[in-house]
Design a protein around this motif. Structure first.
Motif, PDB file in Angstrom:
ATOM      1  N   THR A   1       0.842  -1.191   0.000  1.00 52.00           N
ATOM      2  CA  THR A   1       0.000   0.000   0.000  1.00 52.00           C
ATOM      3  C   THR A   1       0.879   1.243   0.000  1.00 52.00           C
ATOM      4  OG1 THR A   1      -1.701  -1.196   1.257  1.00 52.00           O
ATOM      5  CG2 THR A   1      -1.869   1.202   1.180  1.00 52.00           C
ATOM      6  N   VAL A   2       0.549   2.175  -0.890  1.00 49.94           N
ATOM      7  CA  VAL A   2       1.340   3.401  -1.011  1.00 49.94           C
ATOM      8  C   VAL A   2       0.444   4.598  -0.732  1.00 49.94           C
ATOM      9  CG1 VAL A   2       2.951   2.398  -2.657  1.00 49.94           C
ATOM     10  CG2 VAL A   2       0.908   3.565  -3.492  1.00 49.94           C
ATOM     11  N   VAL A   3       1.076   5.701  -0.392  1.00 50.93           N
ATOM     12  CA  VAL A   3       0.352   6.955  -0.200  1.00 50.93           C
ATOM     13  C   VAL A   3       0.014   7.523  -1.572  1.00 50.93           C
ATOM     14  CG1 VAL A   3       0.480   9.302   0.688  1.00 50.93           C
ATOM     15  CG2 VAL A   3       1.480   7.416   1.994  1.00 50.93           C
ATOM     16  N   SER A   4      -1.267   7.716  -1.862  1.00 49.69           N
ATOM     17  CA  SER A   4      -1.686   8.217  -3.170  1.00 49.69           C
ATOM     18  C   SER A   4      -1.970   9.709  -3.167  1.00 49.69           C
ATOM     19  CB  SER A   4      -2.939   7.466  -3.642  1.00 49.69           C
ATOM     20  OG  SER A   4      -4.000   7.661  -2.719  1.00 49.69           O
ATOM     21  N   ALA A   5      -2.174  10.303  -2.013  1.00 45.89           N
ATOM     22  CA  ALA A   5      -2.407  11.747  -1.910  1.00 45.89           C
ATOM     23  C   ALA A   5      -1.864  12.237  -0.573  1.00 45.89           C
ATOM     24  CB  ALA A   5      -3.901  12.071  -2.021  1.00 45.89           C
TER      25      ALA A   5
END
Length: 366
Positions: free
Chosen positions: A332-336
């Motif tokens: 899971t990555v930071v998208s915003a």
């Protein structure tokens, strides 16, 4: 007195600092940052190549006068659609019409003389030379009449093919020379798109491949077409090959000369690891993303922290970008909100307000 004042100030400052330290210990550091997240997933992307091109009419011409004359009639409106053979402009033909009537009369007389001489020749009343002279004169006068008819026809400018007219360049009563431009005529449906590709892609190119065209004139609209032709030779200077696609254009939205972005399908598909474009943090030393990890402190309290990780990216599609190195599916990555993070920052995830990335985004007109 001075010592008492200095002591009072020092005591006050020490008391304030002590309270700040106590408050910091109570709160346990700065509050977590609020971010949105996205999962790293595996997707199948069609093999495509993207380039730029220019639109060109299938048929286009600047109509001009073949012979000189004075404009007597203009039978079209600027920007009108015309069919093949429609009469557009007439030039003055009074002198040609008069000469044609005279030539027709001469041709009729020559035909009468020829028929009479032919009958006399059958009875051997006149020599063969007189017969030949009568036949030659008939042909000469008939050719003169045909020449005048051709001149009159050339003074009637007709549409050589169906299409859309431009803005006229002449006015009633104006004298035009042969070769003077009258009006532009362009056939807009279908329409060509010309573009270049490097020689490395020649092996995978064949007529019939699907292509898409996007232009800034119509944001968010995609025009479908197919590859129809390409040059047999490669430019020895640029090492590029010129290709041509054909697009349906029933509404006439696409115009010759427009700049366009072309996406050519090469067939097949590849598996890629993709993330939203907004998750990328671009820098001069390399692109990176923030991966979300769970952390448990000594007291057993669980929290989410963002760890910076450098990645290598591939092609982009819509709101997504392919990652070739640095990430695994399921992470899971930071998208915003990545711009406000540093390595190890504690975060809270809130995906309620973040817009969802799309493979074919269609932003509303503003």
């Amino acid at each position: 007195i001075l010592l008492v004042l200095v002591g009072a100030v020092a005591g006050t400052k020490a008391l304030q600092i002590g309270k700040l330290i106590a408050t910091g210990k109570t709160r346990g550091g700065p509050p977590p940052e609020s971010v949105s997240s996205a999962e790293v997933v595996v997707d199948r992307w069609e093999r495509t190549v993207e380039t730029v091109g220019s639109l060109r009419a299938v048929q286009g011409a600047d109509l001009s006068a073949e012979v000189a004359g004075v404009v007597t009639k203009i039978l079209f409106e600027n920007g009108a659609e015309v069919a093949k053979g429609d009469l557009l402009v007439e030039l003055d033909t009074d002198s040609e019409q008069a000469n044609l009537r005279s030539a027709i009369a001469e041709a009729d007389l020559a035909r009468t003389v020829y028929e009479r001489t032919k009958r006399l020749r059958e009875n051997s009343t006149v020599p063969q030379s007189e017969m030949d002279a009568a036949e030659s004169h008939l042909r000469k006068m008939s050719a003169l009449a045909d020449q005048l008819r051709a001149t009159i026809e050339k003074k009637q400018l007709r549409a050589p093919f169906a299409g859309r007219l431009g803005i006229r360049e002449v006015n009633l009563g104006q004298f035009v020379n042969n070769g003077s431009k009258i009006v532009s005529l362009q056939a807009l449906n279908p329409i060509f798109v010309d573009f270049l590709l490097p020689q490395q892609l020649v092996a995978g190119v064949a007529p019939g491949l699907a292509l898409k065209v996007v232009t800034d004139v119509y944001p968010g609209r995609v025009f479908q077409g197919q590859l129809t032709a390409f040059n047999p030779e490669i430019d020895p200077v640029t090492r590029n090959i010129r290709l041509q696609g054909t697009l349906d254009n029933p509404e006439g939205k696409l115009r010759p000369g427009m700049f366009a972005r072309v996406v050519l399908s090469l067939g097949g598909a590849d598996e890629v690891v993709r993330i939203p474009l907004t998750a990328l943090v671009r820098a001069t030393y390399g692109d990176s993303v923030f991966v979300l990890e769970q952390k448990t402190d000594e007291a057993g309290k669980s929290s989410t922290v963002a760890r910076q990780r450098f990645v290598r990216t591939g092609p982009a599609r819509g709101d997504f970008v392919a990652v070739t190195e640095g990430l695994k599916p399921g992470e899971t990555v930071v998208s915003a909100g990545a711009f406000k993070l540093r390595n190890g920052t504690e975060v809270t995830v809130n995906n309620d307000m973040a817009p969802q990335p799309q493979m074919q985004p269609a932003p509303p007109d503003t």
